[in-house]
Design a protein around this motif. Sequence first.
Motif, short mmCIF file in Angstrom:
data_model
loop_
_atom_site.label_atom_id
_atom_site.label_comp_id
_atom_site.label_asym_id
_atom_site.label_seq_id
_atom_site.Cartn_x
_atom_site.Cartn_y
_atom_site.Cartn_z
N HIS A 1 0.83 -1.21 0.00
CA HIS A 1 0.00 0.00 0.00
C HIS A 1 0.86 1.25 0.00
CE1 HIS A 1 -2.64 3.18 1.66
NE2 HIS A 1 -3.54 2.58 0.94
N MET A 2 1.94 1.24 0.79
CA MET A 2 2.83 2.40 0.85
C MET A 2 3.44 2.69 -0.51
SD MET A 2 4.84 1.64 4.41
CE MET A 2 4.12 1.99 6.02
N ILE A 3 3.94 1.65 -1.17
CA ILE A 3 4.59 1.84 -2.46
C ILE A 3 3.57 2.31 -3.50
CG2 ILE A 3 5.85 0.69 -4.32
CD1 ILE A 3 6.95 -1.25 -2.13
N ARG A 4 2.41 1.68 -3.51
CA ARG A 4 1.37 2.05 -4.49
C ARG A 4 0.80 3.44 -4.23
NH1 ARG A 4 -1.59 -1.97 -7.28
NH2 ARG A 4 -3.57 -1.14 -6.57
N SER A 5 0.93 3.92 -3.00
CA SER A 5 0.44 5.26 -2.67
C SER A 5 1.44 6.34 -3.01
CB SER A 5 0.13 5.36 -1.17
OG SER A 5 -0.88 4.46 -0.82
N GLY A 6 2.61 5.95 -3.49
CA GLY A 6 3.60 6.93 -3.89
C GLY A 6 4.61 7.28 -2.82
N LEU A 7 4.60 6.57 -1.69
CA LEU A 7 5.61 6.83 -0.66
C LEU A 7 6.95 6.24 -1.12
CD1 LEU A 7 3.55 6.01 2.56
CD2 LEU A 7 4.24 8.26 1.76
N ARG A 8 8.02 6.94 -0.77
CA ARG A 8 9.35 6.46 -1.15
C ARG A 8 9.86 5.50 -0.07
NH1 ARG A 8 13.48 10.66 -1.85
NH2 ARG A 8 14.56 9.04 -3.00
N VAL A 9 10.09 4.26 -0.48
CA VAL A 9 10.46 3.22 0.47
C VAL A 9 11.84 2.69 0.13
CG1 VAL A 9 9.82 0.95 1.39
CG2 VAL A 9 8.03 2.56 0.67
N THR A 10 12.67 2.50 1.16
CA THR A 10 13.98 1.91 0.94
C THR A 10 14.34 1.00 2.11
OG1 THR A 10 16.25 2.39 0.29
CG2 THR A 10 15.34 3.71 2.08
N GLU A 11 15.44 0.28 1.94
CA GLU A 11 15.90 -0.62 3.01
C GLU A 11 17.35 -0.31 3.33
OE1 GLU A 11 15.04 -4.36 0.93
OE2 GLU A 11 14.02 -4.97 2.77
N ILE A 12 17.72 -0.58 4.59
CA ILE A 12 19.13 -0.54 4.96
C ILE A 12 19.43 -1.82 5.74
CG2 ILE A 12 19.21 1.99 5.05
CD1 ILE A 12 19.17 1.74 8.11
N PRO A 13 20.69 -2.22 5.82
CA PRO A 13 21.01 -3.43 6.57
C PRO A 13 20.72 -3.24 8.06
CG PRO A 13 22.85 -2.75 5.19
CD PRO A 13 21.86 -1.63 5.18
N ALA A 14 20.22 -4.30 8.68
CA ALA A 14 19.93 -4.25 10.12
C ALA A 14 20.28 -5.59 10.73
CB ALA A 14 18.48 -3.91 10.38
N ASN A 15 20.49 -5.57 12.03
CA ASN A 15 20.80 -6.78 12.77
C ASN A 15 19.58 -7.19 13.59
OD1 ASN A 15 22.04 -8.82 14.27
ND2 ASN A 15 22.74 -7.36 15.82
N ILE A 16 18.93 -8.27 13.16
CA ILE A 16 17.75 -8.74 13.89
C ILE A 16 18.17 -9.97 14.68
CG2 ILE A 16 15.35 -9.48 13.71
CD1 ILE A 16 15.78 -6.70 12.59
N ARG A 17 17.92 -9.94 16.00
CA ARG A 17 18.39 -11.02 16.88
C ARG A 17 17.24 -11.92 17.29
NH1 ARG A 17 21.06 -6.50 20.73
NH2 ARG A 17 18.84 -6.07 20.96
N ARG A 18 17.59 -12.97 18.00
CA ARG A 18 16.54 -13.84 18.56
C ARG A 18 15.89 -13.10 19.72
NH1 ARG A 18 17.37 -19.55 17.43
NH2 ARG A 18 19.29 -19.80 16.24
N ARG A 19 14.65 -13.47 20.05
CA ARG A 19 13.95 -12.89 21.19
C ARG A 19 14.77 -13.12 22.47
NH1 ARG A 19 8.42 -11.93 21.17
NH2 ARG A 19 8.29 -12.41 23.37
N MET A 20 14.78 -12.09 23.35
CA MET A 20 15.47 -12.26 24.62
C MET A 20 14.72 -13.22 25.52
SD MET A 20 16.49 -8.39 25.69
CE MET A 20 17.57 -7.37 24.75
N ALA A 21 13.40 -13.08 25.56
CA ALA A 21 12.57 -13.95 26.43
C ALA A 21 11.17 -13.97 25.85
CB ALA A 21 12.56 -13.40 27.85
N GLY A 22 10.34 -14.85 26.41
CA GLY A 22 8.96 -14.91 25.96
C GLY A 22 8.81 -15.77 24.72
N ARG A 23 7.63 -15.69 24.13
CA ARG A 23 7.26 -16.59 23.04
C ARG A 23 6.80 -15.80 21.84
NH1 ARG A 23 2.50 -20.24 22.70
NH2 ARG A 23 3.18 -22.12 21.68
#
Lengths: 114, 263
Positions: free
Chosen positions: B186-208
Motif C-alpha cells: 500500500h505504501m509503495i502504491r500510494s507513492g511513498l518512497r520506500v527503501t531498506e538498509i542493513p539491520a541486525n535482527i536477533r533472537r527474542r530475549m525472552a517470551g514466546r
Amino acid sequence: MACRQLTAGKLNERNTLVWMTGAITSLSLWAFPQAVAWIADWLEIAEVFTLVALVSTLILLGLLLQQAVELSLLQVRLREVAQQLAVLQRQTAQSRAELQGGNSQPQTEMAGER
Amino acid sequence: MQAERCLIVIPAYNEEDNVARVIREIRANDVYYDLVIVDDGSTDQTAKRARAAGEQVLSLPFNLGSAGAVQTGFKLAVVQEYDYVVHFDADGQHDPRDIRPIIETLKRDGYDVVIGSRVLGSGAEDLSASKKLIIAFFCWLIRRSTGQVITDPTSGLRGLSRRAFAHYARMGSYPEDYPDADILLHMIRSGLRVTEIPANIRRRMAGRSQFVGLKGLYYVAKMLVSVTTVLTTRRRGVDRVEDNHFDLRVAPVHYGLPPTNCG
C-alpha cells in the motif's frame, strides 16, 4: 420477537427491518407452497425443496454478511476510540504534571495497568 | 531552524521480562530520541516496568494487537508534532544501533519509509524454513506488482516520515494485525518512497513468538486476503496532513471500508 427487542432498545430500527425482511421472506416460502412451486417451474428447478433450501440459505448468508459488515465497522471505530483515549490520557497526565511543576513522569494509574 | 524530532514507538504486550532491558539497551547506545512504550492491554507488569525505567507509556484499555499499538504511537506522534517515527520491538529482537542509521536515511535522502532488513544485514539465518518461504513469496509479490525490490517485507524495524505516519494514523488506514507485506504494498502504491538498509535482527530475549501453531496459519491466510485487497483497491495518493487534530468522523481511507457517519 424482533419488535419486542426493538421496543426494549436492544435492536435498532435498521437491523430490525433487515431481520424482519429476511424472516418474512423465509416464512412466506413455507406459508405459500403453491407460489414456491410456480417459481420452481419458472426457474426450471425440478425439486421444490431445492428452491426453498437455496432461497433460505441465500437469506441467511445475506443477513450474516450484513452483520459482519456492521461488526467490522464497529471494530474500526472501537479501535479508534481506544487509541484516542490512550493519547488523551497521556496528554492529560502530562498537562497535570506540568501544572504541578516538575515531575515529568506522572504516577497515575492508566487503564489496563496491573 | 527547529531541530527535527523523532519518536521511537515500542509496542509491548506482556513483555515485562524484556521491556526494561530493551529500554536500557537503547539508552546505553546513546540513542536520546523520545521514546514511548505503547502498553497494548498487558496483563502483567509491562507498563509499570517501562515507567520505572523512566520512559513515557501509552496504555491501551484492551489489547488491539501490534498494528493497533503502533498506530496509537503514530497518533501521539502527530499530536505532538514529531517529524519521524521509528517502530522498534519490545522483545529484544531489534538492535538499537540500527535506529540512528534509519533516522539518518530518512533525514538525508528524503525517504518516507526506511526498513531495517535482516537479509541485507544479519539475522536472516535464524528464520525458520516456513518464515523464509513466506518472506520469499512476499518479496516476489511486491516485485511483481510494484517493480520495487524489498528483501525483508516482514521486518518490524521501520522508520517513517511524518508524511507516512500521519497518513497511517488515521482511522481505518492501518491493518488490524501484522502490518507486513500488505501495508508495504500500500505504501509503495500510494507513492511513498520506500527503501531498506542493513539491520541486525536477533533472537527474542525472552517470551514466546506470536507466530506459532494456528496463529502462524492465520497470519498466512490473513496476509493473502489483505494483499489481495490492496492489489484490487483503486490506488490513492497519501494526503497532506495539515493539522494534528483527530476526528472520529474522518472516513476510513483504506481496505474498502465505507465512510462513517458518527456525527
